[in-house]
Design an enzyme around this catalytic site. Sequence first.
Site, PDB file in Angstrom:
ATOM      1  N   LYS A 201      28.201  16.256  31.706  1.00  0.00           N
ATOM      2  CA  LYS A 201      28.971  15.850  30.527  1.00  0.00           C
ATOM      3  C   LYS A 201      30.464  16.074  30.769  1.00  0.00           C
ATOM      4  O   LYS A 201      31.279  15.212  30.534  1.00  0.00           O
ATOM      5  CB  LYS A 201      28.480  16.646  29.316  1.00  0.00           C
ATOM      6  CG  LYS A 201      29.231  16.355  28.046  1.00  0.00           C
ATOM      7  CD  LYS A 201      28.637  17.133  26.887  1.00  0.00           C
ATOM      8  CE  LYS A 201      29.585  17.079  25.705  1.00  0.00           C
ATOM      9  NZ  LYS A 201      29.118  17.888  24.584  1.00  0.00           N
TER      10      LYS A 201
ATOM     11  N   HIS B 286      -4.343  34.617  34.214  1.00  0.00           N
ATOM     12  CA  HIS B 286      -4.640  35.473  35.373  1.00  0.00           C
ATOM     13  C   HIS B 286      -3.413  36.266  35.804  1.00  0.00           C
ATOM     14  O   HIS B 286      -3.360  36.761  36.929  1.00  0.00           O
ATOM     15  CB  HIS B 286      -5.172  34.615  36.513  1.00  0.00           C
ATOM     16  CG  HIS B 286      -6.421  33.894  36.112  1.00  0.00           C
ATOM     17  ND1 HIS B 286      -7.669  34.446  36.271  1.00  0.00           N
ATOM     18  CD2 HIS B 286      -6.604  32.700  35.496  1.00  0.00           C
ATOM     19  CE1 HIS B 286      -8.573  33.603  35.787  1.00  0.00           C
ATOM     20  NE2 HIS B 286      -7.956  32.538  35.308  1.00  0.00           N
TER      21      HIS B 286
ATOM     22  N   LYS C  89      31.524  32.590  34.243  1.00  0.00           N
ATOM     23  CA  LYS C  89      32.120  31.490  35.026  1.00  0.00           C
ATOM     24  C   LYS C  89      33.541  31.857  35.448  1.00  0.00           C
ATOM     25  O   LYS C  89      33.946  31.662  36.585  1.00  0.00           O
ATOM     26  CB  LYS C  89      32.188  30.206  34.186  1.00  0.00           C
ATOM     27  CG  LYS C  89      30.875  29.500  33.970  1.00  0.00           C
ATOM     28  CD  LYS C  89      31.134  28.168  33.267  1.00  0.00           C
ATOM     29  CE  LYS C  89      29.862  27.553  32.727  1.00  0.00           C
ATOM     30  NZ  LYS C  89      30.082  26.370  31.912  1.00  0.00           N
TER      31      LYS C  89
HETATM   32  O1  F6P Z   1      27.189  26.402  31.227  1.00  0.00           O
HETATM   33  C1  F6P Z   1      26.360  25.911  30.232  1.00  0.00           C
HETATM   34  C2  F6P Z   1      26.458  24.419  30.122  1.00  0.00           C
HETATM   35  O2  F6P Z   1      27.646  24.076  29.517  1.00  0.00           O
HETATM   36  C3  F6P Z   1      25.280  23.845  29.361  1.00  0.00           C
HETATM   37  O3  F6P Z   1      25.434  23.932  28.005  1.00  0.00           O
HETATM   38  C4  F6P Z   1      25.234  22.470  29.904  1.00  0.00           C
HETATM   39  O4  F6P Z   1      24.023  21.827  29.618  1.00  0.00           O
HETATM   40  C5  F6P Z   1      25.457  22.740  31.364  1.00  0.00           C
HETATM   41  O5  F6P Z   1      26.405  23.786  31.387  1.00  0.00           O
HETATM   42  C6  F6P Z   1      25.934  21.570  32.193  1.00  0.00           C
HETATM   43  O6  F6P Z   1      27.138  21.072  31.728  1.00  0.00           O
HETATM   44  P1  F6P Z   1      27.693  19.687  32.233  1.00  0.00           P
HETATM   45  O7  F6P Z   1      26.725  18.617  31.805  1.00  0.00           O
HETATM   46  O8  F6P Z   1      29.036  19.528  31.592  1.00  0.00           O
HETATM   47  O9  F6P Z   1      27.799  19.726  33.729  1.00  0.00           O
END
Ligand code: F6P
Length: 544
Positions: free
Chosen positions: A205, A382, A510
């Site tokens: 994203k 198990h 991070k």
């Molecule tokens: O670090 C968490 C996060 O932001 C998640 O919420 C998200 O799904 C993942 O990292 C990946 O983010 P991106 O799609 O921006 O690479």
Amino acid sequence: MATSLTKLPAWQDLERHRRAVSGTHLRQLFDQDPERFGRFSLRLDGMLLDFSKQLVTKETMRLLVALARECRLEGSIRSLLAGERVNFTENRAALHFALRAERPVLLDGRDVTRDVAAVLAKLRAFSEGVRSGEIKGASGQHFTDIVNIGIGGSDLGPALACEALAPYAIPTLNIHFASNADGHAIAAVLGRLDPGRTLFIVASKTFTTQETLANASTARDWVAAKLGIGAAAAHFCAVTAAPERAAEFGIAAQRVFEIWDWVGGRYSLWSAIGLPVALAVGMDHFDALRAGARAMDEHFATAPLERNMPVAMGLLTVWYADFHGTASTAVLPYDERLRLLPAYLQQLEMESCGKRTTRDGGVTDYATAPVRWGTTGTNGQHAYFQLLHQGTHVVPADFIACCEPHHRLPAHHDILLAHFFAQTEALMRGRTEKEAEGEMRADGLDPEEIRRLLPHRTFPGSRPSTSILLRKLDPGTLGALIALYEHKVFVESVIWNVNAFDQWGVELGKRLADRVLAELADADPVSGHDSSTNGLINHLKAVR
Ligand code: F6P
């Protein structure tokens, strides 16, 4: 409102009620009410949700629904569906349901479903082109392998859906997933592929996620080394809300599929993040997945709180976390194809509600999201079921299975389901001393042995579970199942008064990793951390 949650009349009624019912065994509840299954089960299309083996009475559910009303759940659902900026710490709406809506969904007066439809049309054309072999690699070969490079929500949903819907997939395309920063992961994937026949999806994203960018760069270098620098573009596409960053990476605009800031990562399966699913099972099945989720959306939006599946499930989580001190819950899919569901739900539930800061900036004085864990049945039986039956922790569990399998092997499915039903019954009933003694006597044990073993062979029972039976694991029922959990999480977030759609808790690590990464570039010892972190980094520097 959050800090006063525990002062709400319904909360206090629930505390009193919890004390009043605390000694009641689930067996008693079944004995007292022959209608219990009918009273505490709900049906929607191909799904049956049975929560009659939960430690609840009619009064418990009445009080939980009263709590939901006091927390204005109905209004919050309306706000979510009306496109309000419910993710207020990031000033965003959370419109994942718009990704599967058939009616207009307005955001600042604009119908976002039009944008969704345009991207889905592009996705259809692209996925059909790849599946038919019309869209080819740089050297003119059709694609046989797809590698989705993404992490978190850009990995877990499509990985789950691709595996769950494998019976619907075309056999000529293999879908792989590379998520971890650990180079062993991408190396293992690349090691078995032919670059001329491999298409990479860079799914991010933000297009800033370090793991994804590292894996994508490795993949691009691998293609360039094998096929030449100019070939890479034909082997890459991207899904992102930052198309300019994808362009900088070298991905052509017509190969970039847009998502929007109002799609949360862990809610994004229904968007172009689902591209691997569309490639594997075809766009019509991807549409059916979205339609299944839409049916659950409709149910969530319209069913009264008393007969609403996600509401019931969310309220049960609150009941255990806050009134029984339950710290973890299990999800136990009795279906190998749902092997990845526990990992998917871990992100959905714990990233959404693993929070202690309330919407008004206070700190909760009650528990929020329990730890979610689990694996498939019967394997778990198990391994850790011993603890579920006789351990000191009570772990409410969701059992999930399908009535009809896709395979035609004789015997297996009845064996599988027999274990499912037997486990939920055993957890609920337990085994009294009298029963254990009777069994041991029937097995021919002598009185001394019976006396010695009796405490070990009794089970407390009254261990709660929910059973979800799907008619069949098809795109529609899978979509409904995932949407059920999405909305359950929203219900919990409203009661707990936390923002389900941000994830600030992942930032600190991070940031620190960026600093440490720079320090790992040379052999100089570090001293700027605590003694443990200094010691670990310096040990690495000394040994490598
Ligand atoms: O670090 C968490 C996060 O932001 C998640 O919420 C998200 O799904 C993942 O990292 C990946 O983010 P991106 O799609 O921006 O690479």
